[in-house]
Write an enzyme that holds these catalytic residues in place. Structure first.
Site, PDB file in Angstrom:
ATOM      1  N   GLY A  30      10.480  12.931  20.331  1.00 26.66           N
ATOM      2  CA  GLY A  30      10.911  11.636  20.842  1.00 26.66           C
ATOM      3  C   GLY A  30      11.285  10.617  19.780  1.00 26.66           C
ATOM      4  CG  LEU A  31       9.426  10.118  16.192  1.00 28.46           C
ATOM      5  CD1 LEU A  31       8.805  10.535  14.872  1.00 28.46           C
ATOM      6  CD2 LEU A  31       9.154   8.650  16.447  1.00 28.46           C
ATOM      7  CE1 TYR A  32      15.212   9.554  22.239  1.00 27.59           C
ATOM      8  CE2 TYR A  32      15.187  11.619  21.051  1.00 27.59           C
ATOM      9  CZ  TYR A  32      15.023  10.914  22.214  1.00 27.59           C
ATOM     10  OH  TYR A  32      14.675  11.577  23.355  1.00 27.59           O
ATOM     11  CG  HIS A  33      15.250   7.906  11.778  1.00 27.89           C
ATOM     12  ND1 HIS A  33      15.097   6.555  11.698  1.00 27.89           N
ATOM     13  CD2 HIS A  33      15.447   8.348  10.531  1.00 27.89           C
ATOM     14  CE1 HIS A  33      15.176   6.201  10.440  1.00 27.89           C
ATOM     15  NE2 HIS A  33      15.389   7.267   9.716  1.00 27.89           N
TER      16      HIS A  33
END
Length: 186
Positions: A30-33
């Protein structure tokens, strides 16, 4: 434009070839980077339909942690509706072992969380975006498990107290330059 996430994945100075799989794990978690070094991992996840390119953000950062709280700078920026991103939110070098600080240890033991989770949650509650660096999938997953608890007002005060105005990312060979930025008061 969507609202920027409060938590991301730090990738600065990661070794070549090290980040592709890490970025995949982070996006799955869930970490969009987005940074230049992680393009391959992002392209894979975009192709898989796991994330849309428009949901990824490029950010600028300021060094910010309990030894350098940046209270004035953050206050000014938030007053002007500028989002702040904490660089080195977990501490780092220069002989300062932030995660071993007695105040931080007391708080993480009280909440039954890791020191990293306490430091990440500290920034989130200050409305500062956090992008801790990790190449360890287990730590990446741990780092995002910071939304199931809150730090008390006393915890926050205690975490602001160790402020030493200590830059862990200072550049000593440039300290005598007339434009050295780490002597400026904000």
């Amino acid at each position: 434009m969507e609202k920027i996430p409060v938590l991301g994945l730090g990738t600065w100075k990661a070794a070549p070839g090290e980040m592709t799989e890490v970025v995949k794990v982070a996006i799955d978690a869930g970490l969009y980077h987005n940074e230049n070094e992680v393009g391959v991992g992002i392209q894979c996840k975009v192709k898989e339909g796991m994330v849309r390119r428009k949901d990824l953000f490029i950010v600028s950062k300021i060094e910010c942690h309990p030894y350098l709280t940046q209270k004035n700078l953050i206050s000014i920026c938030q007053w002007r509706n500028v989002s702040m991103t904490a660089y080195r939110p977990l501490g780092g070098s220069r002989g300062a072992h932030l995660m071993e600080d007695p105040v931080i240890q007391m708080i993480f033991q009280k909440h039954k969380k890791s020191a990293a989770q306490i430091l990440i949650r500290f920034q989130i509650q200050r409305n500062v975006i956090v992008i801790p660096k990790s190449i360890n999938p287990k730590r990446i997953l741990e780092n995002i498990q910071v939304f199931d608890f809150e730090l008390s007002e006393q915890d926050m005060t205690d975490l602001l107290h160790p402020d030493r105005n200590l830059h862990l990312s200072a550049f000593p060979i440039t300290e005598n330059h007339k434009d050295y930025p780490f002597k400026a008061e904000y």
